[in-house]
Design a protein around this motif. Structure first.
Motif, PDB file in Angstrom:
ATOM      1  N   SER A 168       0.846  -1.199   0.000  1.00  0.00           N
ATOM      2  CA  SER A 168       0.000   0.000   0.000  1.00  0.00           C
ATOM      3  C   SER A 168       0.878   1.246   0.000  1.00  0.00           C
ATOM      4  O   SER A 168       2.105   1.157   0.131  1.00  0.00           O
ATOM      5  CB  SER A 168      -0.859   0.014   1.264  1.00  0.00           C
ATOM      6  OG  SER A 168      -0.029   0.119   2.413  1.00  0.00           O
ATOM      7  N   GLY A 169       0.226   2.381  -0.091  1.00  0.00           N
ATOM      8  CA  GLY A 169       0.953   3.640   0.012  1.00  0.00           C
ATOM      9  C   GLY A 169       1.623   3.768   1.378  1.00  0.00           C
ATOM     10  O   GLY A 169       2.776   4.194   1.482  1.00  0.00           O
ATOM     11  N   THR A 170       0.895   3.371   2.410  1.00  0.00           N
ATOM     12  CA  THR A 170       1.447   3.426   3.759  1.00  0.00           C
ATOM     13  C   THR A 170       2.717   2.594   3.866  1.00  0.00           C
ATOM     14  O   THR A 170       3.716   3.025   4.454  1.00  0.00           O
ATOM     15  CB  THR A 170       0.407   2.894   4.777  1.00  0.00           C
ATOM     16  OG1 THR A 170      -0.794   3.649   4.621  1.00  0.00           O
ATOM     17  CG2 THR A 170       0.904   3.014   6.195  1.00  0.00           C
ATOM     18  N   GLN A 222       3.797  16.284   2.987  1.00  0.00           N
ATOM     19  CA  GLN A 222       2.686  15.550   2.367  1.00  0.00           C
ATOM     20  C   GLN A 222       2.052  16.469   1.331  1.00  0.00           C
ATOM     21  O   GLN A 222       1.533  17.529   1.647  1.00  0.00           O
ATOM     22  CB  GLN A 222       1.653  15.151   3.423  1.00  0.00           C
ATOM     23  CG  GLN A 222       0.478  14.389   2.826  1.00  0.00           C
ATOM     24  CD  GLN A 222      -0.624  14.143   3.851  1.00  0.00           C
ATOM     25  OE1 GLN A 222      -0.352  13.752   4.982  1.00  0.00           O
ATOM     26  NE2 GLN A 222      -1.857  14.381   3.461  1.00  0.00           N
ATOM     27  N   ASP A 264       5.614  12.471   0.851  1.00  0.00           N
ATOM     28  CA  ASP A 264       4.462  11.592   0.616  1.00  0.00           C
ATOM     29  C   ASP A 264       3.805  12.111  -0.663  1.00  0.00           C
ATOM     30  O   ASP A 264       3.154  13.149  -0.653  1.00  0.00           O
ATOM     31  CB  ASP A 264       3.510  11.673   1.821  1.00  0.00           C
ATOM     32  CG  ASP A 264       2.169  10.982   1.549  1.00  0.00           C
ATOM     33  OD1 ASP A 264       1.936  10.529   0.410  1.00  0.00           O
ATOM     34  OD2 ASP A 264       1.343  10.926   2.481  1.00  0.00           O
ATOM     35  N   CYS A 314       1.544  10.468  -2.519  1.00  0.00           N
ATOM     36  CA  CYS A 314       0.271   9.807  -2.807  1.00  0.00           C
ATOM     37  C   CYS A 314      -0.735  10.805  -3.366  1.00  0.00           C
ATOM     38  O   CYS A 314      -0.929  11.871  -2.780  1.00  0.00           O
ATOM     39  CB  CYS A 314      -0.320   9.213  -1.526  1.00  0.00           C
ATOM     40  SG  CYS A 314       0.357   7.611  -1.110  1.00  0.00           S
ATOM     41  N   TYR A 315      -1.376  10.445  -4.452  1.00  0.00           N
ATOM     42  CA  TYR A 315      -2.401  11.276  -5.084  1.00  0.00           C
ATOM     43  C   TYR A 315      -1.846  12.487  -5.811  1.00  0.00           C
ATOM     44  O   TYR A 315      -2.606  13.268  -6.376  1.00  0.00           O
ATOM     45  CB  TYR A 315      -3.425  11.785  -4.064  1.00  0.00           C
ATOM     46  CG  TYR A 315      -4.650  10.935  -3.942  1.00  0.00           C
ATOM     47  CD1 TYR A 315      -5.132  10.236  -5.036  1.00  0.00           C
ATOM     48  CD2 TYR A 315      -5.338  10.860  -2.748  1.00  0.00           C
ATOM     49  CE1 TYR A 315      -6.259   9.469  -4.913  1.00  0.00           C
ATOM     50  CE2 TYR A 315      -6.480  10.091  -2.628  1.00  0.00           C
ATOM     51  CZ  TYR A 315      -6.928   9.395  -3.713  1.00  0.00           C
ATOM     52  OH  TYR A 315      -8.052   8.653  -3.589  1.00  0.00           O
ATOM     53  N   TYR A 342      -0.527  11.906   7.209  1.00  0.00           N
ATOM     54  CA  TYR A 342      -1.718  11.112   6.905  1.00  0.00           C
ATOM     55  C   TYR A 342      -1.950  10.096   8.026  1.00  0.00           C
ATOM     56  O   TYR A 342      -1.004   9.493   8.544  1.00  0.00           O
ATOM     57  CB  TYR A 342      -1.485  10.406   5.570  1.00  0.00           C
ATOM     58  CG  TYR A 342      -2.700   9.794   4.929  1.00  0.00           C
ATOM     59  CD1 TYR A 342      -3.620  10.586   4.258  1.00  0.00           C
ATOM     60  CD2 TYR A 342      -2.907   8.419   4.962  1.00  0.00           C
ATOM     61  CE1 TYR A 342      -4.720  10.028   3.646  1.00  0.00           C
ATOM     62  CE2 TYR A 342      -4.013   7.845   4.348  1.00  0.00           C
ATOM     63  CZ  TYR A 342      -4.915   8.654   3.692  1.00  0.00           C
ATOM     64  OH  TYR A 342      -5.998   8.097   3.088  1.00  0.00           O
ATOM     65  N   LYS A 402      -3.188   4.046  -6.687  1.00  0.00           N
ATOM     66  CA  LYS A 402      -3.684   5.404  -6.875  1.00  0.00           C
ATOM     67  C   LYS A 402      -3.202   5.861  -8.266  1.00  0.00           C
ATOM     68  O   LYS A 402      -3.137   5.045  -9.178  1.00  0.00           O
ATOM     69  CB  LYS A 402      -3.215   6.303  -5.745  1.00  0.00           C
ATOM     70  CG  LYS A 402      -3.899   5.929  -4.426  1.00  0.00           C
ATOM     71  CD  LYS A 402      -3.539   6.862  -3.303  1.00  0.00           C
ATOM     72  CE  LYS A 402      -4.291   6.451  -2.039  1.00  0.00           C
ATOM     73  NZ  LYS A 402      -3.844   7.216  -0.881  1.00  0.00           N
TER      74      LYS A 402
HETATM   75  C1  LIG Z   1      -3.789   7.204   0.397  1.00  0.00           C
HETATM   76  C2  LIG Z   1      -2.763   8.019   1.037  1.00  0.00           C
HETATM   77  C3  LIG Z   1      -1.789   7.453   1.859  1.00  0.00           C
HETATM   78  C4  LIG Z   1      -1.757   5.989   2.237  1.00  0.00           C
HETATM   79  O1  LIG Z   1      -1.895   5.106   1.180  1.00  0.00           O
HETATM   80  P1  LIG Z   1      -2.658   3.707   1.404  1.00  0.00           P
HETATM   81  O2  LIG Z   1      -2.472   3.011   0.103  1.00  0.00           O
HETATM   82  O3  LIG Z   1      -4.071   4.029   1.710  1.00  0.00           O
HETATM   83  O4  LIG Z   1      -1.960   3.005   2.506  1.00  0.00           O
HETATM   84  C5  LIG Z   1      -0.827   8.287   2.393  1.00  0.00           C
HETATM   85  N1  LIG Z   1      -0.837   9.619   2.133  1.00  0.00           N
HETATM   86  C6  LIG Z   1      -1.762  10.198   1.343  1.00  0.00           C
HETATM   87  C7  LIG Z   1      -1.693  11.671   1.086  1.00  0.00           C
HETATM   88  C8  LIG Z   1      -2.758   9.424   0.768  1.00  0.00           C
HETATM   89  O5  LIG Z   1      -3.683  10.007  -0.012  1.00  0.00           O
END
Ligand SMILES: *Cc1c(COP(=O)(O)O)cnc(C)c1O
Length: 411
Positions: free
Chosen positions: A82-84, A165, A200, A202-203, A109, A223
Motif C-alpha cells: 500500500s501507500g502506507t 505531504q 508523501d 500519494c495522489y 496522513y 492510486k
Molecule cells: C492514500 C494516502 C496514503 C496511504 O496510502 P494507502 O495506500 O491508503 O496506505 C498516504 N498519504 C496520502 C496523502 C494518501 O492520499
C-alpha cells in the motif's frame, strides 16, 4: 435539464479542461520518453521465480519510474502492499536512529501515525529508535510557514529530515503545488544543505506537469501512477544513495534491490503507467465537474473550482443525511462492479462516527477508480474521488442528481 446544467458547467470549466489536457500530454510524453530511453521491449514482460535474480523487466520498470519521477533511481514492487507501506519503507530506510524529523505540512496522513510513533502500537516506530518528531502546520492560506521553518532550522539542534505531504488526504486543505514544494526545498537546503527532504507523493502523481524535486518520494500504485491497471504495489523514487538504503531495508542489508519477484505484474504496472496521465486527467476533470455543478446548485464545495487547476478528491457539503445516502447509493449504482450493492453507514476503526463508503472497483480499494465516502456527521460532507474515464463520471453525476432529486428545486 440535467444535461443542460452539466453542459453549462463544462462550458465554465473549459479553460481548466484545456489546461488539464496540456498537463496530460506533457506527462505522457515524459512516460514515453522514459520507455524509449530505457528501450522497453516485450521481453521485459516475462518473469521468473524464486529469488528473482536478474529480472530484466523489474530493472527496466524501476529505471523507467526513476526517469518519470525525475529521480536518479527508484524501487517499484507489487509486494509493497500500500501507500502506507511504501512511505513506511521510505521513512524507516532513510531516517537514521537518534535523529530529528520535522513535518512541515502538519500531522502526517492518519495511517502513518504509527510509523512516526505518534500513536503507539506493536512494531518498531521511528520514536522507538530515538527519532524525534515535530510538526508545524501550514499557514492559514495553506502555504508553508517559512519564518517558522527558518527559525527551527537555525536553532541549536535542527532537524536532519524534512517531511512533506503533497496531497490533502481527507482534510479540507488544498494540495500543495509542485512550485511551492520546489521552492521550500531550495529554502531548506539554503539554510541547511545536508537536510534530507522526504515526500508523501500519494495522489500527487501526474496532477501537474512535473513531479517535485525532493531527495526521496513514495506513493501507491493503486492510486494515480498505476493508471487503474496495476493490481497492487508501491514505488519509492529518489537519489541513488537513499534508494540503496531503502532497498536494504526492504529486503535485507547486503541483498538490497537485487531480489524480489514481480509476480507477472510488470506489464500491467507499465501499461498502467502509460495510461496514468490520461486517467488522472479524467479523474481531475470529474472532480472539477462535480465541484462546479454542486456549487451551481448552491452547495459549499472544497476545493472551490476557482482555487484549483487540478485535484482528485472533491468534498461537497450536502447538509442532509438523506442526501448523503442518496449520493453514495447513486455512485455505487453507477459502478461497474458490485453495482447491485447498497452502501450502508457502519462503524469504522479509528473513526468516532459511522462511515459510509461507496465504491465498485475492478481493483479492491483502488482510489483512482470512482468512489464516494463520508463520515455520518454534520454538515454531511461527502468526499467524491476518482473515475477511470470522464464518460463514467458524467454518467454517475447524472444518476446522483436524479436520485437526489436535485434539479426540481433549482432557482
Ligand atoms: C492514500 C494516502 C496514503 C496511504 O496510502 P494507502 O495506500 O491508503 O496506505 C498516504 N498519504 C496520502 C496523502 C494518501 O492520499
Amino acid at each position: 435539464m440535467i444535461n443542460e446544467i452539466i453542459k453549462e458547467a463544462e462550458d465554465l470549466l473549459k479553460e481548466n479542461y484545456d489546461w488539464l489536457d496540456e498537463v496530460a500530454e506533457v506527462n505522457l510524453e515524459r512516460v514515453l520518453n522514459a520507455m524509449r530511453v530505457h528501450q522497453l521491449s516485450d521481453m521485459h514482460f516475462n518473469w521468473n521465480t524464486g529469488y528473482g535474480y536478474d529480472d530484466v523487466g523489474r530493472e527496466a520498470t524501476e529505471r523507467i519510474y526513476a526517469a518519470v519521477m525525475g529521480t536518479e533511481d527508484a524501487l517499484v514492487r507489487p509486494a509493497v502492499a500500500s501507500g502506507t507501506h511504501a512511505i513506511n519503507l521510505m521513512l524507516t530506510g532513510t531516517v537514521l536512529p537518534n535523529s530529528k524529523i520535522l513535518s512541515i505540512t502538519g500531522k502526517p496522513y492518519d495511517t502513518l501515525e504509527e510509523t512516526f510513533g505518534i500513536r503507539k502500537t506493536v512494531g518498531l516506530s521511528l520514536a522507538d529508535v530515538g527519532v524525534e518528531y515535530h510538526s508545524i502546520d501550514l499557514t492559514e492560506n495553506g502555504t508553508f510557514d517559512l519564518p517558522q521553518i527558518k527559525s527551527i532550522l537555525c536553532s541549536d539542534r535542527p532537524p536532519n529530515y524534512i517531511y512533506i505531504q503533497r496531497s490533502t488526504g481527507y482534510s479540507w486543505r488544498a494540495h500543495i503545488s509542485v512550485e511551492e514544494i520546489d521552492h521550500v526545498v531550495q529554502y531548506v537546503k539554503n539554510l541547511k544543505s545536508d537536510c534530507i527532504v522526504l515526500l508523501d507523493n500519494c495522489y500527487g502523481e501526474f496532477t501537474e506537469k512535473s513531479e517535485p524535486n525532493v531527495d526521496v518520494m513514495a506513493g501507491s500504485l493503486i492510486k494515480n501512477p498505476g493508471g487503474g491497471l496495476a493490481i497492487a504495489g508501491g514505488y519509492i523514487a529518489g537519489t541513488t544513495e537513499i534508494i540503496e538504503r531503502i532497498a536494504a531495508r526492504m529486503t535485507a542489508p547486503g541483498v538490497g534491490r537485487d531480489v524480489g519477484l514481480m509476480f507477472g505484474q510488470t506489464r500491467s504496472i507499465l501499461q498502467g503507467l502509460f495510461f496514468a496521465p490520461r486517467v488522472v486527467k479524467d479523474a481531475m476533470k470529474g472532480a472539477l465537474l462535480f465541484g462546479q455543478v454542486f456549487s451551481m446548485l448552491g452547495y459549499r464545495v472544497q476545493p472551490k473550482v476557482e482555487d484549483s487547476t487540478g485535484h482528485i478528491v472533491q468534498a461537497i457539503e450536502l447538509k442532509s443525511r438523506e442526501k448523503l445516502l442518496k449520493f453514495c447509493e447513486a455512485i455505487q449504482k453507477s459502478s461497474p462492479v458490485n453495482s447491485y450493492v447498497t452502501p450502508v453507514p457502519a462503524p469504522m476503526p479509528g473513526y468516532d462516527d459511522e462511515v459510509i463508503m461507496a465504491a465498485g472497483a475492478f481493483v479492491q480499494g483502488s482510489s483512482i477508480e470512482m468512489s464516494a465516502d463520508a463520515p455520518i456527521k454534520e454538515p454531511y460532507n461527502v468526499f467524491y474521488q476518482g473515475g477511470l474515464c470522464y464518460e463514467h463520471v458524467r454518467i454517475a453525476l447524472k444518476n446522483v442528481l436524479v436520485d437526489m432529486g436535485e434539479l426540481r428545486n433549482r432557482r
